[in-house]
Motif scaffolding. Structure first.
Motif, short mmCIF file in Angstrom:
data_model
loop_
_atom_site.label_atom_id
_atom_site.label_comp_id
_atom_site.label_asym_id
_atom_site.label_seq_id
_atom_site.Cartn_x
_atom_site.Cartn_y
_atom_site.Cartn_z
N UNK A 91 37.12 46.93 28.82
CA UNK A 91 35.69 47.06 28.53
C UNK A 91 35.13 45.68 28.23
N UNK A 92 34.29 45.19 29.16
CA UNK A 92 33.64 43.89 28.99
C UNK A 92 32.26 44.02 28.36
N UNK A 93 31.86 45.21 27.99
CA UNK A 93 30.53 45.44 27.44
C UNK A 93 29.66 46.16 28.44
N UNK A 94 29.04 45.42 29.34
CA UNK A 94 28.18 46.00 30.36
C UNK A 94 28.95 46.34 31.64
N UNK A 95 30.23 46.03 31.66
CA UNK A 95 31.08 46.32 32.81
C UNK A 95 32.43 46.80 32.31
N UNK A 96 32.96 47.82 32.99
CA UNK A 96 34.28 48.35 32.67
C UNK A 96 35.11 48.38 33.94
N UNK A 97 36.31 47.84 33.86
CA UNK A 97 37.24 47.87 34.98
C UNK A 97 38.39 48.79 34.59
N UNK A 98 38.83 49.62 35.55
CA UNK A 98 39.98 50.47 35.28
C UNK A 98 40.97 50.40 36.43
N UNK A 99 42.25 50.49 36.08
CA UNK A 99 43.34 50.44 37.05
C UNK A 99 44.36 51.49 36.64
N UNK A 100 44.82 52.28 37.61
CA UNK A 100 45.87 53.27 37.36
C UNK A 100 47.14 52.79 38.05
N UNK A 101 48.22 52.70 37.26
CA UNK A 101 49.52 52.26 37.76
C UNK A 101 50.51 53.42 37.70
N UNK A 102 51.50 53.39 38.60
CA UNK A 102 52.66 54.26 38.41
C UNK A 102 53.66 53.50 37.56
N UNK A 103 54.84 54.09 37.31
CA UNK A 103 55.80 53.43 36.42
C UNK A 103 56.44 52.19 37.02
N UNK A 104 56.24 51.95 38.30
CA UNK A 104 56.75 50.73 38.94
C UNK A 104 55.67 49.66 39.04
N UNK A 105 54.56 49.84 38.30
CA UNK A 105 53.44 48.90 38.24
C UNK A 105 52.73 48.74 39.58
N UNK A 106 52.78 49.76 40.41
CA UNK A 106 52.03 49.76 41.66
C UNK A 106 50.68 50.41 41.41
N UNK A 107 49.63 49.80 41.93
CA UNK A 107 48.27 50.30 41.72
C UNK A 107 48.07 51.57 42.54
N UNK A 108 47.63 52.62 41.86
CA UNK A 108 47.36 53.90 42.52
C UNK A 108 45.86 54.07 42.76
N UNK A 109 45.07 53.65 41.78
CA UNK A 109 43.62 53.81 41.85
C UNK A 109 42.99 52.73 40.97
N UNK A 110 41.80 52.30 41.34
CA UNK A 110 41.10 51.32 40.52
C UNK A 110 39.62 51.37 40.80
N UNK A 111 38.84 50.83 39.89
CA UNK A 111 37.40 50.81 40.07
C UNK A 111 36.70 50.02 38.99
#
Length: 119
Positions: free
Chosen positions: A17-37
């Motif tokens: 949470x940067x305040x006016x912007x929020x970044x999200x990332x979903x990882x599996x247990x091997x640290x591979x990105x599944x989803x982000x936005x």
């Protein structure tokens, strides 16, 4: 502010949470990105506790991400974020190992010899 939510499937949701912007990332247990936005606000800064629920709803539309949830906020997230970065670097080492293996390959030396002959 860093927020980490771990789902019942052991998927890791990292929210920044940067305040006016929020970044999200979903990882599996091997640290591979599944989803982000990224979400942006035009009316005011995001409330960290409210935005977590909204992002979980967004993620659940694309990825199996169900309760029970483990929530971590701020400094509590440091260790798991370090583990994620370590796992990413470990995966990157395979690229480094491949590059090093090129130095031992006969193809590499034949390309080098060809260039030397034409010079």
């Amino acid at each position: 502010m860093n927020i980490v939510v771990i789902s019942g499937e052991n998927r890791i949701l990292h929210i920044i949470n940067y305040g006016y912007e929020v970044q999200y990332i979903v990882y599996n247990v091997k640290a591979q990105v599944i989803n982000e936005g990224i979400l942006e606000s035009i009316s005011g800064a995001f409330d960290s506790y409210k935005i977590v629920k909204e992002i979980i709803k967004l993620v659940q539309e694309n990825v199996c991400f169900s309760s029970p949830f483990i929530y971590m906020y701020g400094d509590e997230t440091d260790f798991i974020l370090r583990l994620i970065n370590h796992e990413k670097r470990k995966n990157d080492n395979s690229i480094l190992n491949f590059i090093k293996s090129l130095a031992n390959a006969s193809d590499y030396f034949s390309m080098y010899r060809e260039r030397k002959e034409y010079a």
